[in-house]
Motif scaffolding. Structure first.
Motif, PDB file in Angstrom:
ATOM      1  N   LEU A  59     -24.405  -3.707 -30.463  1.00 58.77           N
ATOM      2  CA  LEU A  59     -25.165  -2.902 -31.555  1.00 58.77           C
ATOM      3  C   LEU A  59     -24.676  -3.210 -33.002  1.00 58.77           C
ATOM      4  CD1 LEU A  59     -24.675   0.894 -30.396  1.00 58.77           C
ATOM      5  CD2 LEU A  59     -26.798  -0.771 -29.942  1.00 58.77           C
ATOM      6  N   ASN A  60     -25.646  -3.585 -33.730  1.00 59.26           N
ATOM      7  CA  ASN A  60     -25.442  -4.185 -35.087  1.00 59.26           C
ATOM      8  C   ASN A  60     -25.952  -3.130 -35.991  1.00 59.26           C
ATOM      9  OD1 ASN A  60     -24.993  -5.721 -37.213  1.00 59.26           O
ATOM     10  ND2 ASN A  60     -26.550  -7.350 -36.923  1.00 59.26           N
ATOM     11  N   LEU A  80     -24.153   5.572 -36.005  1.00 59.30           N
ATOM     12  CA  LEU A  80     -24.255   5.435 -34.551  1.00 59.30           C
ATOM     13  C   LEU A  80     -24.755   6.950 -33.886  1.00 59.30           C
ATOM     14  CD1 LEU A  80     -23.663   4.571 -31.439  1.00 59.30           C
ATOM     15  CD2 LEU A  80     -21.606   5.286 -31.631  1.00 59.30           C
ATOM     16  N   ILE A 120     -16.797   1.804 -28.315  1.00 65.26           N
ATOM     17  CA  ILE A 120     -16.073   1.234 -29.497  1.00 65.26           C
ATOM     18  C   ILE A 120     -14.800   0.886 -29.642  1.00 65.26           C
ATOM     19  CG2 ILE A 120     -16.132   1.767 -31.934  1.00 65.26           C
ATOM     20  CD1 ILE A 120     -18.234   3.899 -31.454  1.00 65.26           C
ATOM     21  N   TYR A 170     -23.875   0.278 -24.103  1.00 66.67           N
ATOM     22  CA  TYR A 170     -23.612  -0.341 -25.580  1.00 66.67           C
ATOM     23  C   TYR A 170     -22.289  -0.446 -26.020  1.00 66.67           C
ATOM     24  CZ  TYR A 170     -28.386   1.457 -25.718  1.00 66.67           C
ATOM     25  OH  TYR A 170     -29.886   1.843 -25.546  1.00 66.67           O
ATOM     26  N   LEU A 213     -20.106  -1.377 -29.706  1.00 70.65           N
ATOM     27  CA  LEU A 213     -20.142  -1.742 -30.972  1.00 70.65           C
ATOM     28  C   LEU A 213     -18.967  -2.123 -31.436  1.00 70.65           C
ATOM     29  CD1 LEU A 213     -21.559   1.153 -33.513  1.00 70.65           C
ATOM     30  CD2 LEU A 213     -19.859  -0.924 -34.175  1.00 70.65           C
ATOM     31  N   ASP A 248     -16.888  -3.278 -34.476  1.00 70.71           N
ATOM     32  CA  ASP A 248     -16.605  -2.899 -36.048  1.00 70.71           C
ATOM     33  C   ASP A 248     -15.204  -3.622 -36.359  1.00 70.71           C
ATOM     34  OD1 ASP A 248     -16.463  -2.073 -38.529  1.00 70.71           O
ATOM     35  OD2 ASP A 248     -17.469  -0.085 -38.177  1.00 70.71           O
TER      36      ASP A 248
END
Length: 413
Positions: free
Chosen positions: A31-32, A40, A155, A191, A193, A195
Motif C-alpha cells: 500500500l502506498n 489506512l 504494518i 496487504y 504497508l 512506513d
C-alpha cells in the motif's frame, strides 16, 4: 544420522520442491498511502468493512504509535477493537484472548502493527477465525489451515522479521515451552504497508538484532537447497540492502533512506525464505525463544556465524557469490566465503551483539532443546548439510554454554 534418514529427508524436501510451483504463492499488495498509516482506516472503510481488530503491543501503545490509526478510525466511522497485549514470542493464550476480542466486537478484518510478534499473533487469530474448530497445536506444520483468512493488513515497525510477506506464524505454548510454526499460504497478509517513519525511533539494540534477523532469513534461504530463481534474486537484493544500510541505520536512527532500505531488505528476505525455507539457525533460535524468551532477532544474530562456520565447504560457492554482491573480494570461493562470514561477525561486533548467549541455558533443558530443534529442522528444512543430534548439542553448547558448564569452568580456573 544414517544414510537412510538423509535419503528420506532429501526425498521429502524434493517432493515439496516439485509440488511447490502448483501452490498458491503470492506476495501482499504493498500500500502506498499518501498519509501513511493515518490513511489506512479510510482505505479499509472504502473496502466495505465496519469493524477492525488492531493487534499491537504495550510498548508501541506507550510510544503512541497506534494513535494515527485509532484517530483515523474515529474520523471515518470505522469501529476499531484494540488488542494491545501482545508479548514477545506470543503464546497460545494471547492468541485466544485476541480471538475473543475479534469475536466480541464483531470484527471483519485485522490490522497487525508491530514487529514479528504482533504479526504472528494476528495471523494466528486469522487462522483460528478461518478454522474455528482447530486449536493452534493442530495447525502446527505445513498446510494445516487451508481456508482464506479475514483480510489482514501488516504494518512492520521493525525491519527484520519479514512477517508482512511470509506464510509463517510462530506461536509459543507457555505450558510446554514449545514453539509452534504454522506454515500456510493462507497466512500471507493481503496487504502490507511499509512506513519508514515508524522505525526511526527504534532503540539501537532492536535495530541491530531485527536487521540481523532479516539477514539470517536471506542467507539461510540462499544457502539451502530449496531455491528458485526468484528466491535467489530476492535473497541477493536483501543481503545487498542490509549490508549497505544496517550499520548506518543503527548509528543514525533518523536516517530515513537507510530505514527505508532496511524495510525493503526485510521484505525481500521474507519473500525469499517463505518459499525457500530457513535452517538450523532458526530451529535453534525458536527453541531458545520457547524456553527462555530469548528475543528471536538476538538469537539469530548470535547463532548465524557459528552455523555458517560449521557448514564449511558445503556453502563456500554460494557465500562467495554473496560476497561478490556486497563488494568483498578474494582469490578463491573459500577465501571470499570466509571473509563474508567474518563480515557478519564484524557487523555484530560493531552493533554490540555478543558472540555467545551466556548464563541463560540450564543443563537440564539441553536434551529437550536438542530434540525440539532437531524435530523442527527435519525433514522440512532443505539445509546444505545435515546435523545430527550430537552436532546440534555441540552447537548449543558453543553458542549458549549451559550455566552449570560455565560454573564448572569458573571453578576449575
Amino acid at each position: 544420522m544414517n544414510i537412510f534418514q538423509k535419503a528420506w529427508y532429501r526425498t521429502y524436501q524434493k517432493t515439496i520442491y516439485i509440488v511447490s510451483p502448483f501452490l498458491k504463492w503470492r506476495q501482499p499488495q504493498l500500500l502506498n498511502l499518501e498519509g501513511g498509516i493515518a490513511d489506512l482506516p479510510k482505505f479499509i472503510k472504502d473496502k466495505g468493512f465496519d469493524s477492525v481488530l488492531l493487534v499491537t503491543d504495550p510498548m508501541l501503545m506507550k510510544l503512541g504509535m497506534p494513535k494515527p490509526i485509532l484517530d483515523g478510525c474515529e474520523n471515518v466511522g470505522l469501529h476499531c477493537a484494540l488488542f494491545s497485549e501482545v508479548c514477545p514470542n506470543p503464546t497460545i493464550d494471547i492468541v485466544e484472548q485476541a480471538l475473543q476480542k475479534y469475536k466480541d466486537e464483531k470484527c471483519q478484518c485485522i490490522i497487525a502493527l508491530g514487529g514479528g510478534s504482533s504479526m504472528d499473533c494476528a495471523k494466528a487469530v486469522g487462522a483460528r477465525v478461518a478454522k474455528p474448530n482447530k486449536q493452534i497445536p493442530q495447525m502446527k506444520g505445513i498446510l494445516k489451515v487451508g481456508k482464506k483468512l479475514p483480510t489482514l493488513v501488516a504494518i512492520p515497525t521493525t525491519a527484520g522479521t519479514g512477517s508482512e510477506t511470509t506464510l509463517a506464524a510462530v506461536i509459543t505454548n507457555s505450558q510446554t515451552h514449545e514453539k509452534y510454526a504454522i506454515n500456510d499460504h493462507a497466512l500471507i497478509p493481503e496487504y502490507a504497508l511499509l512506513d519508514a517513519t515508524l522505525t526511526t525511533g527504534l532503540p539501537k539494540h532492536i535495530t541491530s538484532t531485527t536487521g540481523m534477523d532479516a539477514l539470517t532469513h536471506a542467507v539461510e534461504a540462499y544457502i539451502g537447497k530449496g531455491n528458485t530463481r526468484q528466491t535467489k534474486a530476492d535473497a541477493e537484493k536483501a543481503v545487498k540492502l542490509i549490508f549497505d544500510n544496517l550499520v548506518t541505520a543503527y548509528n543514525d536512527g533518523q536516517n530515513l533512506e537507510a530505514r527505508e532500505s532496511m524495510l525493503k531488505g526485510a521484505f525481500y528476505a521474507g519473500a525469499a525464505f517463505t518459499r525457500a525455507y530457513v535452517g538450523y539457525v532458526h530451529a535453534m533460535a525458536h527453541t531458545m525463544g520457547g524456553f527462555y524468551h530469548t528475543p528471536h532477532g538476538l538469537a539469530n544474530s548470535v547463532i548465524l556465524p557459528h552455523i555458517l562456520d560449521w557448514f564449511g565447504s558445503s556453502i563456500y560457492k554460494k557465500l562467495a557469490k554473496l560476497a561478490d554482491i556486497v563488494g568483498i573480494d578474494g582469490d578463491s570461493a573459500e577465501v571470499k566465503a570466509k571473509k563474508f562470514i567474518q563480515a557478519i561477525k564484524d557487523m555484530n561486533k560493531a552493533m554490540d551483539i555478543p558472540e555467545k548467549i551466556e548464563n541463560v541455558v540450564e543443563e537440564k533443558d539441553l536434551p529437550t532443546m536438542v530434540d525440539r530443534a532437531y524435530a523442527e529442522a527435519h525433514p522440512l528444512y532443505p539445509v546444505p548439510k545435515f546435523m545430527n543430534k550430537k552436532d546440534l548439542e555441540n552447537m548449543f553448547r558453543q553458542v549458549c554454554p549451559p550455566k552449570s558448564e560455565g560454573a564448572n569452568s569458573s571453578e576449575q580456573e
